[in-house]
Design a protein around this motif. Sequence first.
Motif, PDB file in Angstrom:
ATOM      1  N   MET A 161      39.209  25.653 -30.039  1.00 21.89           N
ATOM      2  CA  MET A 161      38.375  26.217 -28.977  1.00 21.89           C
ATOM      3  C   MET A 161      37.962  27.653 -29.252  1.00 21.89           C
ATOM      4  SD  MET A 161      39.705  24.556 -25.522  1.00 21.89           S
ATOM      5  CE  MET A 161      40.088  26.137 -25.033  1.00 21.89           C
ATOM      6  N   ILE A 162      38.744  28.301 -30.156  1.00 22.64           N
ATOM      7  CA  ILE A 162      38.409  29.701 -30.459  1.00 22.64           C
ATOM      8  C   ILE A 162      37.029  29.798 -31.098  1.00 22.64           C
ATOM      9  CG2 ILE A 162      38.985  31.586 -32.074  1.00 22.64           C
ATOM     10  CD1 ILE A 162      41.915  31.060 -31.384  1.00 22.64           C
ATOM     11  N   LEU A 163      36.742  28.837 -31.989  1.00 23.46           N
ATOM     12  CA  LEU A 163      35.477  28.899 -32.721  1.00 23.46           C
ATOM     13  C   LEU A 163      34.251  28.837 -31.803  1.00 23.46           C
ATOM     14  CD1 LEU A 163      34.191  29.203 -35.462  1.00 23.46           C
ATOM     15  CD2 LEU A 163      34.361  26.746 -35.789  1.00 23.46           C
ATOM     16  N   PRO A 164      34.134  27.822 -30.913  1.00 19.45           N
ATOM     17  CA  PRO A 164      32.957  27.839 -30.028  1.00 19.45           C
ATOM     18  C   PRO A 164      32.891  29.080 -29.148  1.00 19.45           C
ATOM     19  CG  PRO A 164      34.391  25.964 -29.519  1.00 19.45           C
ATOM     20  CD  PRO A 164      34.912  26.595 -30.753  1.00 19.45           C
ATOM     21  N   LEU A 165      34.065  29.568 -28.705  1.00 18.36           N
ATOM     22  CA  LEU A 165      34.084  30.790 -27.888  1.00 18.36           C
ATOM     23  C   LEU A 165      33.546  31.976 -28.673  1.00 18.36           C
ATOM     24  CD1 LEU A 165      37.521  30.687 -26.047  1.00 18.36           C
ATOM     25  CD2 LEU A 165      35.262  30.626 -25.027  1.00 18.36           C
ATOM     26  N   ALA A 166      34.036  32.088 -29.921  1.00 14.77           N
ATOM     27  CA  ALA A 166      33.604  33.203 -30.771  1.00 14.77           C
ATOM     28  C   ALA A 166      32.107  33.110 -31.048  1.00 14.77           C
ATOM     29  CB  ALA A 166      34.380  33.184 -32.083  1.00 14.77           C
ATOM     30  N   LEU A 167      31.615  31.899 -31.273  1.00 13.16           N
ATOM     31  CA  LEU A 167      30.184  31.740 -31.546  1.00 13.16           C
ATOM     32  C   LEU A 167      29.341  32.125 -30.339  1.00 13.16           C
ATOM     33  CD1 LEU A 167      30.066  28.428 -33.648  1.00 13.16           C
ATOM     34  CD2 LEU A 167      30.096  30.780 -34.458  1.00 13.16           C
ATOM     35  N   CYS A 168      29.830  31.771 -29.146  1.00 11.17           N
ATOM     36  CA  CYS A 168      29.136  32.168 -27.907  1.00 11.17           C
ATOM     37  C   CYS A 168      29.056  33.683 -27.812  1.00 11.17           C
ATOM     38  CB  CYS A 168      29.896  31.669 -26.686  1.00 11.17           C
ATOM     39  SG  CYS A 168      29.518  30.005 -26.260  1.00 11.17           S
ATOM     40  N   PHE A 169      30.182  34.324 -28.090  1.00  9.57           N
ATOM     41  CA  PHE A 169      30.255  35.785 -28.001  1.00  9.57           C
ATOM     42  C   PHE A 169      29.279  36.420 -28.992  1.00  9.57           C
ATOM     43  CE2 PHE A 169      31.960  39.909 -29.222  1.00  9.57           C
ATOM     44  CZ  PHE A 169      32.071  40.510 -27.982  1.00  9.57           C
ATOM     45  N   LEU A 170      29.275  35.912 -30.218  1.00 12.21           N
ATOM     46  CA  LEU A 170      28.376  36.461 -31.239  1.00 12.21           C
ATOM     47  C   LEU A 170      26.917  36.262 -30.821  1.00 12.21           C
ATOM     48  CD1 LEU A 170      30.257  35.240 -34.436  1.00 12.21           C
ATOM     49  CD2 LEU A 170      29.952  37.619 -33.738  1.00 12.21           C
ATOM     50  N   ALA A 171      26.627  35.063 -30.294  1.00 16.80           N
ATOM     51  CA  ALA A 171      25.245  34.770 -29.870  1.00 16.80           C
ATOM     52  C   ALA A 171      24.811  35.694 -28.736  1.00 16.80           C
ATOM     53  CB  ALA A 171      25.131  33.316 -29.433  1.00 16.80           C
ATOM     54  N   SER A 172      25.773  36.092 -27.898  1.00 22.97           N
ATOM     55  CA  SER A 172      25.408  36.920 -26.738  1.00 22.97           C
ATOM     56  C   SER A 172      25.133  38.373 -27.121  1.00 22.97           C
ATOM     57  CB  SER A 172      26.520  36.881 -25.693  1.00 22.97           C
ATOM     58  OG  SER A 172      27.643  37.588 -26.174  1.00 22.97           O
ATOM     59  N   SER A 173      25.451  38.752 -28.354  1.00 20.85           N
ATOM     60  CA  SER A 173      25.308  40.166 -28.742  1.00 20.85           C
ATOM     61  C   SER A 173      23.904  40.530 -29.211  1.00 20.85           C
ATOM     62  CB  SER A 173      26.315  40.508 -29.848  1.00 20.85           C
ATOM     63  OG  SER A 173      27.616  40.258 -29.382  1.00 20.85           O
ATOM     64  N   ASN A 174      23.013  39.558 -29.330  1.00 22.87           N
ATOM     65  CA  ASN A 174      21.621  39.876 -29.678  1.00 22.87           C
ATOM     66  C   ASN A 174      20.818  40.154 -28.413  1.00 22.87           C
ATOM     67  OD1 ASN A 174      21.776  39.750 -32.421  1.00 22.87           O
ATOM     68  ND2 ASN A 174      20.800  37.761 -32.640  1.00 22.87           N
ATOM     69  N   THR A 175      19.994  41.204 -28.474  1.00 28.51           N
ATOM     70  CA  THR A 175      19.207  41.554 -27.273  1.00 28.51           C
ATOM     71  C   THR A 175      17.704  41.569 -27.584  1.00 28.51           C
ATOM     72  OG1 THR A 175      19.525  43.870 -27.795  1.00 28.51           O
ATOM     73  CG2 THR A 175      21.030  42.922 -26.193  1.00 28.51           C
ATOM     74  N   LEU A 176      17.298  40.696 -28.487  1.00 26.62           N
ATOM     75  CA  LEU A 176      15.884  40.722 -28.920  1.00 26.62           C
ATOM     76  C   LEU A 176      14.914  40.461 -27.768  1.00 26.62           C
ATOM     77  CD1 LEU A 176      16.613  38.793 -32.182  1.00 26.62           C
ATOM     78  CD2 LEU A 176      15.450  40.988 -32.128  1.00 26.62           C
ATOM     79  N   THR A 177      15.141  39.370 -27.036  1.00 29.35           N
ATOM     80  CA  THR A 177      14.208  39.074 -25.935  1.00 29.35           C
ATOM     81  C   THR A 177      14.354  40.084 -24.799  1.00 29.35           C
ATOM     82  OG1 THR A 177      15.840  37.501 -25.133  1.00 29.35           O
ATOM     83  CG2 THR A 177      13.914  36.590 -26.261  1.00 29.35           C
ATOM     84  N   ALA A 178      15.540  40.678 -24.693  1.00 32.68           N
ATOM     85  CA  ALA A 178      15.792  41.601 -23.584  1.00 32.68           C
ATOM     86  C   ALA A 178      14.992  42.885 -23.694  1.00 32.68           C
ATOM     87  CB  ALA A 178      17.281  41.925 -23.503  1.00 32.68           C
ATOM     88  N   VAL A 179      14.420  43.153 -24.870  1.00 32.72           N
ATOM     89  CA  VAL A 179      13.572  44.353 -25.014  1.00 32.72           C
ATOM     90  C   VAL A 179      12.160  43.991 -25.473  1.00 32.72           C
ATOM     91  CG1 VAL A 179      15.510  45.892 -25.471  1.00 32.72           C
ATOM     92  CG2 VAL A 179      14.383  44.793 -27.384  1.00 32.72           C
ATOM     93  N   SER A 180      11.922  42.699 -25.773  1.00 30.30           N
ATOM     94  CA  SER A 180      10.650  42.342 -26.413  1.00 30.30           C
ATOM     95  C   SER A 180       9.446  42.512 -25.505  1.00 30.30           C
ATOM     96  CB  SER A 180      10.714  40.910 -26.934  1.00 30.30           C
ATOM     97  OG  SER A 180      10.821  40.016 -25.862  1.00 30.30           O
TER      98      SER A 180
END
Lengths: 532, 242
Positions: free
Chosen positions: A354-373
């Motif tokens: 379960m650590i792996l999907p959690l970690a992947l979610c966390f990594l995915a959440s660290s991009n803010t491209l659309t949040a400033v686009s």
Amino acid sequence: MLKTLLKKELLAILAFFTIGKNGKRRSAGVMAGFALLMLYAFGAMVFMFWEMSKMLCAPLVTTGQAWIYFSVMGLMATSLGVIGGIFMAKSKLYEAKDNDLLLSMPISAWKLLAVRTIGLYAFTFVFEGLVFLPAVVQYFTVVGAQWQAVIGCVVVTLLMPFLALAVCCLLGFVMAWMLGKLPYKNLFAILGFLAFMIVYFLLYSKIYDALNYVIINGEAVGAMMQTALFPFAQLGKAAIGNGVSLLWFLLVFVGAFAVVYGLLSVTYLRIVTAKKGERYAKYKATEHKVSSPRKTLLKREFLRLFKSPGYFLNASMGTFMTLLVVIMAVIQGDVFGMTAETLQTSGFIKIASMILPLALCFLASSNTLTAVSVSLEGETLWQLRSLPVKTQDVLNAKLLLHFIMTAVPVALCGCGMGIVLKLAWYHVVFAVLTGILASAFFAEMGLMINLKFPNLHWTNEMVAVKQSLSAVFAMFGGWGVSLLPLGGYFLFGKYMPAWGYVALWLGIFALATTVLWLCIKKWGTLLFESLS
Amino acid sequence: MLKIENLTKRYGEKSAVDNVTLHIRAGEIYGFIGHNGAGKTTTLKACCGILQFEEGEIFIDGASVRKEPLVCKQKIAYIPDNPDLYAFMTGIQYLNFVADVFKVPSAERSARIKKYADAFELTFALAQPISTYSHGMKQKLAVISAWIHAPKLILMDEPFVGLDPKAAHTLKEMMREVCDNGGAIFFSTHVLEVAEKLCDKVAIIKDGKLIKEGTMDEVKGDSTLENVFLELVETPSDVAKE
């Protein structure tokens, strides 16, 4: 004249703390927050070097090798001074924005150089002080006060930055000259930053091993210092009060700076007034490749990303972190493998899967491209609005950019880590699917937030990228959402099979992504069309 | 080609454009004259669908801007008063971007880029990033990008500002060419002399209200507009600038 110029320098430093990038005075609360942040950053660094000094000082002092202690700490301080000062030297000495203004006035070039170098010295001194001052305090804590050492330490602390200053002046010039000539300077800036981060993390991960080596092999290190790193050997001896070494130290550290300053003072005016060797790209008419409007909108998003190092480096943090994890997994695969085996043998395999999907979610959440686009459209928004393209297509291009930049490395990381952690194939598939869906969800979430809180009226795009409310909301909101599965595990997940729990979150992300997609389609397009 | 019917745009209590009606036919160069803040830019933005309006209707070649914005945008080109173009693109990347959006075939776009970039003497700079362009170069690039899909109607906001005399002359020739081929041009200016020499028809707007429209002779013949003209008369240096 010097006094006036120095006053201007001080005012510029003061403005850095008190005036925001929008040109307005920071509020008392913002300044207090800024001060606290600086205090935290400096405090953390001082603490880190204090711990290193503590580790090194007593063992070397008790074996009569105190000078090696100061040599090593001096070397670290000078390295940090160079790293911190080189970019400052480039912008402050060779690319200063007020060059045209000041050089049009009756001011001697050497005076201008002197004032700017004083500012640079102060900057380098702060960086070196973060390392060396804790080391000095640590030394006197162990050995007590000795007047020769006190004089030595004071002189060394004050004059040590001159070597870093000389190196920064030279390298800053080389960097400014090279960046003026390079064809793809943004790409080089990004690659340079990434290379620096990788080297930094590798060095940081090895630093304590290196310090242990110094403690165990003090004599060999000392012999090496005497020959290969002679100036730092003299620095170490000068710091503990050796008079001859103090003279050598002055000769090398201050002498190096005097030579560089002498050279610069006679050539400075020519350097800063020389026509910059900007590469001029010559246009050659070729057959133009036709793209569909949708594809050309996506190309536009990628072009903006790759042409703006600030946007790329700040908004793609998740991508870099993910790739770094992949690199670390390759380099230190054995450590990860051992961890996996420990987890398996200790019966924690359910958590491991379960650590792996959690970690992947966390990594995915660290991009803010659309949040400033959306904010990044700024004053150019009229172009998209006047062109015959559907608003949905414009927003889709932004979503797709975010998705590609996030989901691809996340999937790669999921597969790689699945292999290293020796997880069952279905766990890896679930993890990668969760990561991919989370990438889509966070892309949509960032876009909705930016549509709601856009900032279209900036003068520097970094204001939209780094100081925007939507980027902060998206980043912290994303982290919060990515932690939900962890909280859910302790509430009810532990009563479910691992695959079932991951599948549940897969479903939740799929549902949330669909709902957000419909929201963007219905309200997001309206919000975009109402922007002005 | 362009029908503006009872257009009203309000910012809060203030009407920036108040019940304006204008008809522009194919083959006409139509000047929109008014002092700063008169409502010219607001009207132009509403025509190209980038500004929503409260009342009235705008038709481009029979299609409603409000109901069929994409159909309308396909037929027009718009150049704002201060063209903020994508600084992260080179000139040629920008032209290709616009051409792709308008689905201009490769051969046609190549021919038009060559024709207009050569006319504006901008070909040499097309591979350079737009961030390195001067204001005049950006204006020239914006004009080329507007012409790249051979639009039926071109809307321009103060198009001559920032152009050198030679480029201004080139632009005037291009405008006439569009109209000779059955297109129409609607542009704003606050310089009376430019409108006088170039336009087939003019409209004068003041404080959001259309106060007169017709040929230049008709408009100038109206003695009640004397004060309006006095406000618009430029100093010789201003005229030379354009």
